[in-house]
Design an enzyme around this catalytic site. Structure first.
Site, PDB file in Angstrom:
ATOM      1  N   ASP A   1       1.455  -0.613   0.195  1.00 12.36           N
ATOM      2  CA  ASP A   1      -0.004  -0.510   0.117  1.00 12.36           C
ATOM      3  C   ASP A   1       0.957   1.311  -0.129  1.00 12.36           C
ATOM      4  O   ASP A   1       0.642   2.429   0.827  1.00 12.36           O
ATOM      5  CB  ASP A   1      -1.306   0.049   1.195  1.00 12.36           C
ATOM      6  CG  ASP A   1      -2.300   0.991   1.555  1.00 12.36           C
ATOM      7  OD1 ASP A   1      -2.204   1.394   0.183  1.00 12.36           O
ATOM      8  OD2 ASP A   1      -2.708   1.429   2.497  1.00 12.36           O
TER       9      ASP A   1
ATOM     10  N   HIS B   1      -2.165   0.222  11.382  1.00 20.08           N
ATOM     11  CA  HIS B   1      -2.214  -1.102  11.206  1.00 20.08           C
ATOM     12  C   HIS B   1      -1.073  -1.293  11.177  1.00 20.08           C
ATOM     13  O   HIS B   1      -0.078  -0.639  10.900  1.00 20.08           O
ATOM     14  CB  HIS B   1      -2.963  -0.923   9.912  1.00 20.08           C
ATOM     15  CG  HIS B   1      -3.338  -0.307   8.803  1.00 20.08           C
ATOM     16  ND1 HIS B   1      -4.067   0.284   8.966  1.00 20.08           N
ATOM     17  CD2 HIS B   1      -1.732   0.162   8.165  1.00 20.08           C
ATOM     18  CE1 HIS B   1      -3.441   1.397   8.302  1.00 20.08           C
ATOM     19  NE2 HIS B   1      -2.817   1.387   7.234  1.00 20.08           N
TER      20      HIS B   1
ATOM     21  N   GLN C   1      -3.143  -5.353   5.784  1.00 24.54           N
ATOM     22  CA  GLN C   1      -2.826  -4.433   6.329  1.00 24.54           C
ATOM     23  C   GLN C   1      -3.815  -4.775   8.317  1.00 24.54           C
ATOM     24  O   GLN C   1      -5.148  -4.057   8.086  1.00 24.54           O
ATOM     25  CB  GLN C   1      -3.379  -3.364   6.174  1.00 24.54           C
ATOM     26  CG  GLN C   1      -2.656  -2.262   4.750  1.00 24.54           C
ATOM     27  CD  GLN C   1      -2.833  -1.488   4.132  1.00 24.54           C
ATOM     28  OE1 GLN C   1      -3.743  -1.496   3.998  1.00 24.54           O
ATOM     29  NE2 GLN C   1      -2.105  -0.467   4.349  1.00 24.54           N
TER      30      GLN C   1
ATOM     31  N   ARG D   1       3.262  12.440  11.035  1.00 21.76           N
ATOM     32  CA  ARG D   1       1.793  12.346  10.610  1.00 21.76           C
ATOM     33  C   ARG D   1       1.335  11.866  10.471  1.00 21.76           C
ATOM     34  O   ARG D   1       2.072   9.826  10.492  1.00 21.76           O
ATOM     35  CB  ARG D   1       2.590  12.549   8.434  1.00 21.76           C
ATOM     36  CG  ARG D   1       0.879  12.155   8.318  1.00 21.76           C
ATOM     37  CD  ARG D   1       0.995  12.173   6.617  1.00 21.76           C
ATOM     38  NE  ARG D   1      -0.712  12.107   5.573  1.00 21.76           N
ATOM     39  CZ  ARG D   1      -0.985  10.455   5.516  1.00 21.76           C
ATOM     40  NH1 ARG D   1      -0.043   9.507   6.404  1.00 21.76           N
ATOM     41  NH2 ARG D   1      -1.598  10.413   4.839  1.00 21.76           N
TER      42      ARG D   1
ATOM     43  N   ASP E   1      -0.913   8.518   9.963  1.00 16.58           N
ATOM     44  CA  ASP E   1      -1.950   8.142   9.607  1.00 16.58           C
ATOM     45  C   ASP E   1      -3.505   7.708  10.147  1.00 16.58           C
ATOM     46  O   ASP E   1      -3.503   7.315  10.839  1.00 16.58           O
ATOM     47  CB  ASP E   1      -1.405   7.002   8.808  1.00 16.58           C
ATOM     48  CG  ASP E   1      -1.869   6.434   7.509  1.00 16.58           C
ATOM     49  OD1 ASP E   1      -2.291   6.777   6.693  1.00 16.58           O
ATOM     50  OD2 ASP E   1      -2.350   5.096   7.856  1.00 16.58           O
TER      51      ASP E   1
ATOM     52  N   GLU F   1      -4.294  12.374   9.966  1.00 17.76           N
ATOM     53  CA  GLU F   1      -4.009  11.954   8.580  1.00 17.76           C
ATOM     54  C   GLU F   1      -6.297  12.261   9.071  1.00 17.76           C
ATOM     55  O   GLU F   1      -6.124  10.563   9.066  1.00 17.76           O
ATOM     56  CB  GLU F   1      -3.741  11.639   8.000  1.00 17.76           C
ATOM     57  CG  GLU F   1      -4.251  12.089   6.236  1.00 17.76           C
ATOM     58  CD  GLU F   1      -4.691  10.541   5.728  1.00 17.76           C
ATOM     59  OE1 GLU F   1      -5.080  10.534   4.836  1.00 17.76           O
ATOM     60  OE2 GLU F   1      -4.798   9.175   6.888  1.00 17.76           O
TER      61      GLU F   1
ATOM     62  N   ASP G   1      -3.094   9.838  -2.060  1.00 15.25           N
ATOM     63  CA  ASP G   1      -4.362   9.237  -2.307  1.00 15.25           C
ATOM     64  C   ASP G   1      -5.529  10.060  -3.349  1.00 15.25           C
ATOM     65  O   ASP G   1      -4.565  10.882  -3.737  1.00 15.25           O
ATOM     66  CB  ASP G   1      -5.163   9.270  -0.571  1.00 15.25           C
ATOM     67  CG  ASP G   1      -4.163   8.723   0.133  1.00 15.25           C
ATOM     68  OD1 ASP G   1      -3.381   7.871  -0.333  1.00 15.25           O
ATOM     69  OD2 ASP G   1      -4.330   9.291   1.285  1.00 15.25           O
TER      70      ASP G   1
END
Ligand code: OTU
Length: 651
Positions: A141, A184, A252, A282, A284, A326, A396
């Site tokens: 990912d 994750h 994940q 950051r 996530d 985020e 993204d």
């Protein structure tokens, strides 16, 4: 009473701290721990208080903070103290950021060092290097499936490379932003492997179930993040003979934060990267941190408590380090990630302004700023000492994350308006020059998001392909218009690598079976530095965009009212194509800048009478700080060229 409990516990813990810790010079640490412990204890108690081993876990928590404080390099400790004094440092208009993948931008971390001049040339002084931790060769990912939180992915370099890079960035006053993927791990992470091998302690790190009972109950209220490639929220693991919660991709595994061991491990990792020189972390997918049957498992109260606890603990060990939330969620929800009360419950200092991002894309598609105006009007006011991360696009997809009620208020039917936007950006209309692809199409809900590079979405790819000079000019104007918004709105502007030279979609991902199913790869480019060199050749697209952005960034840095002290007022005007707001100085009202943006391709007028205190200004009294020119005024109306913008000040 309660405070006494927390003081007694703190005393106990300090007495029990192992001698190797207690013999160190921990003065600053103790002061900060004392100041924050009541909050830390209350939060830890709220989350884990009913466990028999609560005190043991609390001891481990404090030990973790102490150990990482001891590891914290002196120069970072000094920086902590400077930032504690100058605590509004990050609200300044001086900061302008860029997000990138180190391999796509410069090959690897060593290559990044060689490109630092490029940032300075453009005026970038904050760089977010997207995940660079060890992750599986195949399904990762884009690095957001981490298999080792303490090692750098050998394909981009080593920890030493990162240390050298961060030291050089620090010398050049460029801030470093790194990711910590809190929600994750990859299924190849050591914890997952141990869980797989049957270790119950590690099975408790994740949400693991013997049969479908619990998963089925969860599924009744949970949504799907990647409906096409990873439908459902659970994955059957053959080896373990169990179901695992996997909200994102099947590889994940969601971490179980109802287990304090998980919190402590992840705090340790946060502090570890703080100690490697990251100025900002950051965090996530923070909306997903807490799972509860019967809820969508996003934005739960406990997810906020976890972040508050994380912040308080970081405040003790590495107070100079900031968090970015985020959380790509609804406006009323996103605002909560700053903390609901600045004094007792801080969370993240910075949050992605996904609402503004999505609204800007609406204005581009409709050539009309009605929804943009409405959406910003409904955006709740944020706390002091909190700031937005404003962006045009990121790595993204673009989700249409604004409220249906706002869509309806401006007179569109929500479902068909959303469909229009998806169709527009995926080029389904004759008059749409956009070259995007849908992402995350969900046939059950009708939802979809958009992939594609900025240049391709605004029609630059089309214009270049057909050789249409006027369309090329228009696309460039839109690129600049969008950047003029994120640079003036208030908050930290974060450019996305490649946009500054108009990079179009990269189709190479289609040849890689591991990427082909994920259209987000079309806008995660590899920079072609020969092409990038065209930024120095007048007349090229690269030059047009780069030099204009360079100027815009330099001008932004000079405009003090662009610093973010919640000093913006939206101005409602009659002309629906325009988005108008004022930035002002809280202590000196005569210092102000009027920002005017025209989303229509044709010139528009702004009746100066609409703009209360600017109404009496005359022609020659206004200057656009970006161009240095006075704008035209005709019949008491300001004239704004098609896709034009102004940053106006009184002479
Ligand atoms: C984040 O994404 C990352 O930015 C993505 O690149 C990762 O795939 C994802 O987490 C998993 O680690 O979780 O809070 O709509 O906007 O997945 C929002 C897709 C996220 C992304 C969403 C997002």
């Amino acid at each position: 009473m309660y405070e006494q409990v927390s003081h007694t516990l703190l005393n106990d813990i300090l007495n029990r701290l192992k001698t190797e810790i207690s013999e160190q010079d921990l003065r600053h640490f103790y002061t900060r721990l004392g100041a924050n412990f009541y909050g830390i204890h209350s939060l830890f108690q709220r989350l884990y208080g009913d466990r028999d081993d609560f005190e043991q876990q609390a001891l481990r928590l404090v030990e973790t903070m102490a150990r990482q404080y001891i590891n914290r390099p002196d120069k970072l400790r000094k920086l902590d103290i400077e930032r504690e004094k100058d605590y509004n440092w990050f609200l300044s208009q001086q900061w302008v950021g860029m997000a990138l993948y180190s391999n796509g931008f410069a090959g690897d971390l060593k290559g990044m060092r060689e490109r630092l001049n490029y940032f300075q040339e453009l005026g970038i002084n904050l760089v977010h290097i997207m995940p660079l931790l060890e992750c599986p060769e195949g399904s990762s990912d884009g690095g957001y499936a981490v298999s080792n939180f303490r090692e750098i992915d050998s394909r981009v370099g080593s920890l030493q490379d990162l240390n050298e890079l961060s030291a050089e960035m620090q010398e050049r006053d460029i801030l470093l932003v790194l990711d910590v993927v809190l929600n994750h791990t990859s299924d190849e992470h050591e914890w997952a492997q141990k869980a797989r091998a049957g270790d119950p302690a590690y099975q408790d790190y994740y949400y693991i179930f013997k049969n479908r009972n619990m998963p089925d109950m969860f599924e009744q209220s949970m949504l799907e993040v990647f409906p096409e490639t990873a439908p459902g929220n659970f994955t059957w693991d053959e080896e373990m003979n169990r179901w695992v919660m996997t909200v994102f991709n099947s590889y994940q595994w969601d971490l179980n934060y109802s287990n304090p061991a998980v919190f402590i491990e992840m705090l340790d990792i946060v502090l570890y990267w703080a100690n490697q020189g990251a100025d900002i972390l950051r965090l996530d997918a923070v909306a997903f941190l807490w799972k509860k049957i019967g809820s969508i498992c996003q934005n739960e109260r406990e997810a906020h408590l976890i972040l508050q606890l994380m912040k308080d603990c970081c405040q003790v060990t590495a107070p100079g380090v900031l968090f970015i939330a985020e959380a790509i969620v609804a406006p009323v929800e996103v605002i909560k990630y700053f903390g609901e009360d600045a004094v007792i419950a801080k969370e993240c200092e910075i949050a992605y302004n996904a609402t503004f991002m999505a609204l800007l894309w609406d204005a581009v598609a409709t050539k009309n700023a009605s929804l943009l105006n409405q959406g910003i009007k409904s955006l709740p006011v944020k706390l002091e000492r909190a700031t937005w991360l404003n962006y045009v696009r990121c790595h993204d997809d673009i989700g249409l994350g604004f409220d249906d009620s706002d869509i309806a208020l401006v007179g569109y039917e929500p479902a068909s308006h959303r469909k229009f936007l998806i169709d527009y950006y995926t080029g389904k209309f004759d008059d749409s020059h956009a070259r995007g692809l849908p992402f995350g199409q969900n046939d059950k809900t009708g939802d979809a998001r958009i992939s594609g590079s900025l240049a391709s979405l605004v029609g630059l790819q089309y214009a270049l392909e057909v050789g249409d000079a006027a369309a090329t000019e228009d696309a460039i104007k839109i690129i600049l218009l969008l950047h003029s918004m994120i640079l003036s709105f208030g908050g930290l502007p974060l450019l996305y690598y490649g946009d500054e030279i108009g990079i179009i979609n990269d189709e190479a991902y289609l040849n890689d079976p591991l990427k082909a199913g994920d259209s987000r790869w079309m806008h995660r480019p590899e920079i072609n530095w020969e092409k990038a060199a065209l930024r120095n050749t007048a007349g090229t697209v690269e030059f047009e965009i780069f030099s204009a952005l360079k100027r815009m960034i330099a001008v932004r840095k000079e405009i003090e009212v662009f610093a973010d002290f919640n000093n913006r007022e939206l101005i409602e005007v009659e002309n629906p194509h325009l988005f108008v707001f004022e930035r002002y100085d809280l202590s000196n009202t005569s210092k102000r800048v009027l920002v005017v943006a025209n989303f229509e391709d044709k010139p528009q007028h702004l009746n100066l009478g609409d703009v209360a205190t600017w109404g009496t200004t005359k022609d020659a009294q206004l200057v656009d700080l970006y161009s240095g020119q006075s704008p035209d005024i005709f019949n008491h109306s300001l004239v704004i060229p098609g896709f034009g913008f102004y940053w106006l000040s009184e002479l």
